[in-house]
Structures are given as structure tokens and as C-alpha cells.
Write a protein that holds these residues in place. Structure first.
Motif, short mmCIF file in Angstrom:
data_model
loop_
_atom_site.label_atom_id
_atom_site.label_comp_id
_atom_site.label_asym_id
_atom_site.label_seq_id
_atom_site.Cartn_x
_atom_site.Cartn_y
_atom_site.Cartn_z
N THR A 58 15.44 17.61 -1.48
CA THR A 58 16.88 17.72 -1.34
C THR A 58 17.48 16.40 -0.87
O THR A 58 16.84 15.66 -0.11
N GLN A 59 18.68 16.10 -1.36
CA GLN A 59 19.38 14.88 -0.98
C GLN A 59 20.55 15.26 -0.09
O GLN A 59 21.38 16.10 -0.45
N ILE A 60 20.60 14.67 1.10
CA ILE A 60 21.63 14.97 2.10
C ILE A 60 22.55 13.77 2.22
O ILE A 60 22.07 12.64 2.42
N VAL A 72 25.42 18.13 9.89
CA VAL A 72 25.02 17.85 8.52
C VAL A 72 26.26 17.88 7.64
O VAL A 72 26.97 18.88 7.58
N GLU A 74 28.21 17.42 3.97
CA GLU A 74 28.18 17.41 2.50
C GLU A 74 29.55 16.96 2.02
O GLU A 74 30.58 17.53 2.42
N ASN A 109 24.74 23.14 1.64
CA ASN A 109 24.47 22.47 2.91
C ASN A 109 23.52 23.28 3.79
O ASN A 109 22.76 22.72 4.57
N HIS A 112 20.18 22.36 2.91
CA HIS A 112 19.84 21.08 3.55
C HIS A 112 19.38 21.31 4.99
O HIS A 112 18.37 20.75 5.43
#
Length: 244
Positions: A58-60, A72, A74, A109, A112
């Protein structure tokens, strides 16, 4: 003259192909610039993180380690009217007569956050906060308790989380741990996108078979104030819904 026209058309085609990626990149860079204004003694910021849990990568967009815990972020650099709900699988972007659905960024998210939790198993009581940020070009019309805000509201929101749950030492340990797990240098974006599309196809197959993609229970038709929808039979334990 003919060559110039061909070159112009070729450039226009490239722009159309890559415009979505460019907008996403610009949106992430805008938020990165805003986060530079945070006090570095209090906040540790990591931009563009790639983490892996099992076979899932996963890309955060942005992660902040604060006294409160982990924030976190997005980012969505969209324009137009944005409609959606906390538990909806998809939200909708409306630009005049055009309607485009996109995966619920709250759910995105949360995925994530789940992978970050897996990375930081030694901190089971760590607090997490999900923040979804849209550009000022969008008009947000969503029903949710999660923070869904405009980019200019981000700094003040971050500073609202003043509860102290982490020591300076723990913040540094967590910062170094996430940096060591960050695979962004070896990140194959095309492979990642292909993997996401494959997971979406698998989810759609389950839904078409009236199986909840989140927990595996049956999906049943329910009635709400906006009409019929598919809901998980194990509600309220599972809150999956799909509009009919």
C-alpha cells in the motif's frame, strides 16, 4: 507547419493520459509543503510511504507521528461536487452532468492504518487518526464522522490533537521503524496498480454472488431513507453497504 501540429497533438494526447497522475502528484506536493510548517520538534512527518503486509502493498500519502499518536493523511486533488457516506463503498465526483465514482477514501485510509498497525505491533495501544484532505477546487458533501477537510484546514486540525500519548523517545523509535520499512525506493507503481485492480475484480465477483467482501457473510437487500441497498447480514458488526 505540419510537423508542429503533429507535435502539438502528440503533446495533448500525453497530457490527457498523464493528467490524473500529474494532478495527484501536485496534490501530494501541496500537502507536503503545508506539513513543512509544522514544528519539527513536535511532529515527525514522512511523505510517500510504501509498506507491505503479506502480499499486499500500500502507498500512503502522508504520515505524521505526534504526541497524540499517528495521523494518516490521504489526499484527493479532485474538483467538482463530492458526495459520499462513512460506510459507502464508493463516493461520487460530479462535474456538471458527468458522474464519476471512486473508492471511499475513508475505507482506503483505514486499509493504510491497518497495515501501519501490522508494522508497529509492539505498540498495540497506539492511537491513530484518519484524515482525508481535498483541494479547495472540490465542494465536499459527505456524511461522516471521520475528518474530511480542505487543505487549508489541515494545520489547524493537526494542532487540535493535543493529548499526549507518546514520549519523544517513542516518537523517534516509531519514526525510524517506519522509515526502515518504507519500500518506496523499490516501488513498482504499475505492478501496484495492477494488484489493486485485481483485488477490485475479486471484490466485485464476491458482491455479485451476494457475499460480503469484508467478512464473507451473506449480503441482503435492506431499505434506507435513500432507497434499497445491499447490506451485510452481520450488521452492525460489519457495516459493508453497496447502493443498488
Amino acid at each position: 507547419m505540419k510537423f508542429v501540429v503533429i507535435l502539438f497533438l502528440f503533446g495533448l494526447i500525453l497530457l490527457m493520459i498523464f493528467s490524473k497522475r500529474i494532478k495527484g502528484f501536485v496534490g501530494e506536493k501541496t500537502i507536503s509543503s503545508i506539513l513543512l510548517l509544522l514544528d519539527k520538534k513536535e511532529y515527525k512527518v514522512i511523505n510517500n510511504i510504501v509498506l507491505k503486509s503479506g502480499n499486499i502493498t500500500t502507498q500512503i500519502d502522508h504520515l505524521i507521528i505526534s504526541d497524540f499518536g499517528i495521523l494518516v493523511i490521504e489526499t484527493k486533488n479532485f474538483k467538482g461536487w463530492i458526495f459520499g457516506g462513512e460506510n459507502s463503498e464508493y463516493w461520487q465526483q460530479v462535474i456538471f452532468k458527468s458522474k464519476i465514482k471512486f473508492y471511499n477514501p475513508i475505507r482506503q485510509n483505514q486499509n493504510h492504518i491497518n497495515i501501519i498497525k501490522n508494522c508497529l505491533k509492539e505498540y498495540p495501544n497506539l492511537k491513530y487518526k484518519s484524515i482525508i484532505v481535498f483541494s479547495k477546487r472540490a465542494s465536499i458533501n459527505v456524511d461522516t464522522s471521520t475528518d474530511v477537510i480542505y487543505s487549508h484546514q489541515l494545520l489547524s486540525l493537526i494542532k487540535n490533537y493535543t493529548e499526549k500519548n507518546l514520549s519523544k523517545k517513542d516518537k523517534e523509535i516509531i519514526f525510524q521503524k517506519i522509515k526502515s520499512e518504507n519500500l518506496v525506493g523499490n516501488y513498482d507503481k504499475q505492478k501496484h496498480i495492477k494488484s489493486i485492480k485485481n483485488r477490485i475484480r475479486q471484490r466485485e465477483k464476491l458482491i455479485n454472488e451476494n457475499i460480503c467482501p469484508n467478512c464473507g457473510n451473506n449480503l441482503i437487500i435492506r431499505n434506507g431513507k435513500y432507497g434499497d441497498f445491499l447490506g451485510c447480514n452481520s450488521y452492525p458488526k460489519c457495516k459493508f453497504i453497496r447502493n443498488i
